[in-house]
Design an enzyme around this catalytic site. Structure first.
Site, PDB file in Angstrom:
ATOM      1  N   ASN A  36      14.091  20.765   0.833  1.00 45.90           N
ATOM      2  CA  ASN A  36      13.527  21.178  -0.459  1.00 45.90           C
ATOM      3  C   ASN A  36      13.448  22.703  -0.588  1.00 45.90           C
ATOM      4  O   ASN A  36      12.795  23.215  -1.501  1.00 45.90           O
ATOM      5  CB  ASN A  36      12.107  20.617  -0.616  1.00 45.90           C
ATOM      6  CG  ASN A  36      12.088  19.105  -0.602  1.00 45.90           C
ATOM      7  OD1 ASN A  36      12.977  18.479  -1.165  1.00 45.90           O
ATOM      8  ND2 ASN A  36      11.086  18.530   0.039  1.00 45.90           N
ATOM      9  N   HIS A 125       5.874   9.942  -7.870  1.00 44.75           N
ATOM     10  CA  HIS A 125       5.775  10.062  -6.413  1.00 44.75           C
ATOM     11  C   HIS A 125       4.683   9.166  -5.823  1.00 44.75           C
ATOM     12  O   HIS A 125       3.665   8.894  -6.471  1.00 44.75           O
ATOM     13  CB  HIS A 125       5.466  11.528  -6.076  1.00 44.75           C
ATOM     14  CG  HIS A 125       5.605  11.860  -4.632  1.00 44.75           C
ATOM     15  ND1 HIS A 125       4.520  12.022  -3.805  1.00 44.75           N
ATOM     16  CD2 HIS A 125       6.695  12.044  -3.864  1.00 44.75           C
ATOM     17  CE1 HIS A 125       4.949  12.315  -2.592  1.00 44.75           C
ATOM     18  NE2 HIS A 125       6.259  12.340  -2.593  1.00 44.75           N
ATOM     19  N   GLU A 166       6.630  13.425 -13.856  1.00 46.51           N
ATOM     20  CA  GLU A 166       7.089  14.587 -13.095  1.00 46.51           C
ATOM     21  C   GLU A 166       8.034  15.371 -13.993  1.00 46.51           C
ATOM     22  O   GLU A 166       8.714  14.770 -14.834  1.00 46.51           O
ATOM     23  CB  GLU A 166       7.826  14.139 -11.820  1.00 46.51           C
ATOM     24  CG  GLU A 166       6.905  13.464 -10.835  1.00 46.51           C
ATOM     25  CD  GLU A 166       7.624  12.905  -9.597  1.00 46.51           C
ATOM     26  OE1 GLU A 166       8.739  13.348  -9.286  1.00 46.51           O
ATOM     27  OE2 GLU A 166       7.046  12.012  -8.965  1.00 46.51           O
ATOM     28  N   SER A 170      11.585  13.419  -8.114  1.00 46.49           N
ATOM     29  CA  SER A 170      11.942  13.763  -6.737  1.00 46.49           C
ATOM     30  C   SER A 170      13.097  12.940  -6.196  1.00 46.49           C
ATOM     31  O   SER A 170      13.848  13.413  -5.360  1.00 46.49           O
ATOM     32  CB  SER A 170      10.730  13.606  -5.825  1.00 46.49           C
ATOM     33  OG  SER A 170      10.278  12.275  -5.816  1.00 46.49           O
ATOM     34  N   ASP A 195       3.480  16.523 -12.748  1.00 47.37           N
ATOM     35  CA  ASP A 195       3.722  16.961 -11.380  1.00 47.37           C
ATOM     36  C   ASP A 195       4.977  17.823 -11.399  1.00 47.37           C
ATOM     37  O   ASP A 195       6.065  17.346 -11.715  1.00 47.37           O
ATOM     38  CB  ASP A 195       3.897  15.716 -10.482  1.00 47.37           C
ATOM     39  CG  ASP A 195       4.098  16.071  -9.019  1.00 47.37           C
ATOM     40  OD1 ASP A 195       4.685  17.135  -8.747  1.00 47.37           O
ATOM     41  OD2 ASP A 195       3.718  15.267  -8.152  1.00 47.37           O
ATOM     42  N   HIS A 198       9.078  19.718  -8.037  1.00 45.20           N
ATOM     43  CA  HIS A 198      10.490  20.091  -7.880  1.00 45.20           C
ATOM     44  C   HIS A 198      11.009  20.975  -9.011  1.00 45.20           C
ATOM     45  O   HIS A 198      12.204  21.270  -9.059  1.00 45.20           O
ATOM     46  CB  HIS A 198      11.347  18.826  -7.749  1.00 45.20           C
ATOM     47  CG  HIS A 198      11.004  18.034  -6.530  1.00 45.20           C
ATOM     48  ND1 HIS A 198      11.527  18.321  -5.282  1.00 45.20           N
ATOM     49  CD2 HIS A 198      10.140  16.999  -6.353  1.00 45.20           C
ATOM     50  CE1 HIS A 198      11.013  17.479  -4.399  1.00 45.20           C
ATOM     51  NE2 HIS A 198      10.173  16.659  -5.024  1.00 45.20           N
ATOM     52  N   LYS A 226       7.996  23.241  -1.421  1.00 46.62           N
ATOM     53  CA  LYS A 226       9.381  23.049  -1.866  1.00 46.62           C
ATOM     54  C   LYS A 226      10.006  24.431  -2.093  1.00 46.62           C
ATOM     55  O   LYS A 226      10.206  25.129  -1.131  1.00 46.62           O
ATOM     56  CB  LYS A 226       9.396  22.165  -3.121  1.00 46.62           C
ATOM     57  CG  LYS A 226       8.380  21.006  -2.972  1.00 46.62           C
ATOM     58  CD  LYS A 226       8.985  19.678  -2.892  1.00 46.62           C
ATOM     59  CE  LYS A 226       7.914  18.608  -2.829  1.00 46.62           C
ATOM     60  NZ  LYS A 226       7.890  17.875  -1.583  1.00 46.62           N
TER      61      LYS A 226
HETATM   62  N1  PLP Z   1       4.734  15.277  -5.755  1.00 48.15           N
HETATM   63  C1  PLP Z   1       6.060  15.157  -5.699  1.00 48.15           C
HETATM   64  C2  PLP Z   1       6.830  14.873  -6.956  1.00 48.15           C
HETATM   65  C3  PLP Z   1       6.740  15.275  -4.476  1.00 48.15           C
HETATM   66  O1  PLP Z   1       8.057  15.132  -4.406  1.00 48.15           O
HETATM   67  C4  PLP Z   1       5.975  15.531  -3.308  1.00 48.15           C
HETATM   68  C5  PLP Z   1       6.605  15.667  -1.985  1.00 48.15           C
HETATM   69  O2  PLP Z   1       7.582  15.080  -1.634  1.00 48.15           O
HETATM   70  C6  PLP Z   1       4.597  15.635  -3.431  1.00 48.15           C
HETATM   71  C7  PLP Z   1       4.000  15.512  -4.663  1.00 48.15           C
HETATM   72  C8  PLP Z   1       3.748  15.871  -2.229  1.00 48.15           C
HETATM   73  O3  PLP Z   1       3.751  17.236  -1.924  1.00 48.15           O
HETATM   74  P1  PLP Z   1       3.522  17.729  -0.429  1.00 48.15           P
HETATM   75  O4  PLP Z   1       4.852  17.599   0.259  1.00 48.15           O
HETATM   76  O5  PLP Z   1       3.058  19.130  -0.576  1.00 48.15           O
HETATM   77  O6  PLP Z   1       2.496  16.847   0.181  1.00 48.15           O
END
Ligand code: PLP
Length: 376
Positions: A36, A125, A166, A170, A195, A198, A226
């Site tokens: 990432n 996610h 999002e 992801s 969210d 990404h 990321k």
């Molecule tokens: N939200 C999304 C869309 C993600 O892809 C991820 C991680 O893969 C997270 C939250 C979680 O973030 P972190 O890796 O900082 O725990």
């Protein structure tokens, strides 16, 4: 009494049989098409030096936070950093969590109450799903990016309603129609939470502010692990939301705060992001190059995505694993994403493009994929 070992063994055997057994592997040394680290911050020597300087300029800082934010783990530095990050994203305020996982679990488990409604896109996610599961609210999912499906759920929503999406998904890399989703959510009196894990980096401060929607979105999640190349996360929203989370978000309250060196890294990464327009442009150019050189066919489609996440659907675990192994044998670190992480039938190879990938590396990647899809 039943044996736990027997249960564990049977579940592991089941995974092996289904071709979705997971195992950890050390760094591969291959060309990175899976991390990432979209802008190369995690490997940036400039960032490393800036972190070292930032740390050195605070000789009184402790090695560890020594406690939770509410006991001994808070500092003026942490709160100033939160203010700076919120300003960068044009948010009223922000509250940092130790990870994006913690942030989503804290937000969704504490905010929606019994009688309220959480409506999530079906591809959000796992951290959002886990947080929502911990709440006592009604939970619904709507078909991916589908306004009609969302409206159907909004019509039945009770209590306070939160719609969750999002800005870059992801596992698919695509982007929802944020303005339309926001408009529909508001039409039914709901609150939109986005969210941006990404999207930050790809669109500097994220897609919400890129679209100038920051004042209409209820809350945003930004992760630092990321494109920022560090670790941790922040929930952006109103002062009142911040106050609420400090009081009720258990994943914020009951954990040791981030150590100073993590905060220094985050601060330095944000400073670097402000001067990274050339890297961001290079990332977009590399994404374009990848898409231009790939010869896709209907049997194995490339999901529509303008982000750094590009997915070729192979349709079963074995094919996805086979393709990933062939790519790895060619020196390219590409990973298979298997069911149940993605829906059965949509197993895939997921390619992450970076600003630091050279055009030769991208050509090797696309020519190898073009060959593989002819032989499977
Ligand atoms: N939200 C999304 C869309 C993600 O892809 C991820 C991680 O893969 C997270 C939250 C979680 O973030 P972190 O890796 O900082 O725990």
């Amino acid at each position: 009494m039943a044996s736990s070992e027997k249960y564990i063994q049977s579940k592991l055997d089941e995974r092996k049989l289904q071709g979705n057994y997971r195992a950890l592997s050390p760094e591969s040394g291959l060309i990175d098409f899976c991390s990432n680290d979209y802008l190369g911050f995690a490997r940036s020597t400039v960032l490393k030096d800036n972190i070292r300087r930032e740390t050195a300029s605070h000789p009184q800082s402790l090695n560890g936070a020594t406690g939770s934010r509410l006991i001994s783990g808070n500092s003026a530095y942490t709160e100033e950093l939160e203010t700076q990050i919120a300003a960068f994203h044009q948010a009223e305020t922000g509250l940092m969590f130790n990870s994006g996982y913690d942030a989503n679990v804290g937000l969704f488990s504490s905010l929606p109450q019994k009688g309220d409604t959480i409506i999530c896109d079906e591809l959000v996610h796992a951290s959002i799903i886990d947080g929502a599961r911990l709440s006592y609210a009604n939970r619904y999912i709507f078909r991916h990016n589908d306004l009609e499906s969302l409206e159907g759920k909004l019509k039945n929503a009770k209590g306070i309603c939160y719609v969750v999406i999002e800005s870059v998904y992801s596992m698919d890399g695509d982007t929802p129609p944020i303005a339309e989703i926001l408009q529909l959510t508001q039409q039914y009196g709901g609150h939109l939470i986005v969210d941006e894990a990404h999207a930050v980096g790809l669109y500097a401060a994220g897609l919400v502010s890129h679209l100038n929607l920051q004042d209409k979105v209820f809350a945003r999640l930004v992760t630092f692990g990321k494109a920022l190349g560090c670790h941790g996360a922040i929930v952006l929203g109103s002062d009142m939301l911040r106050e609420y989370l400090i009081n009720f978000a258990r994943s914020f309250i009951y954990t040791t705060a981030a150590p100073f060196h993590q905060l220094a890294a985050i601060k330095a990464a944000y400073s670097l992001l402000k001067t990274s327009s050339a890297d961001i442009a290079q990332l977009h150019a590399n994404i374009g190059l990848f898409k231009m050189n790939l010869c896709v066919n209907n049997a194995y489609p490339l999901l529509h995505s303008d982000s750094a996440i590009q997915c070729l659907i192979l349709g079963d675990n074995h094919k996805a694993k086979y393709a990933a192994i062939q790519l790895q044998n060619a020196g390219l670190d590409v990973r298979a994403i298997l069911s149940p992480t993605v829906a059965q039938g949509s197993e895939r190879i997921r390619i992450c493009i970076h600003a630091y990938n050279t055009s030769e590396e991208i050509s090797l990647l696309t020519s190898t994929i073009n060959n593989i899809i002819h032989e499977i």
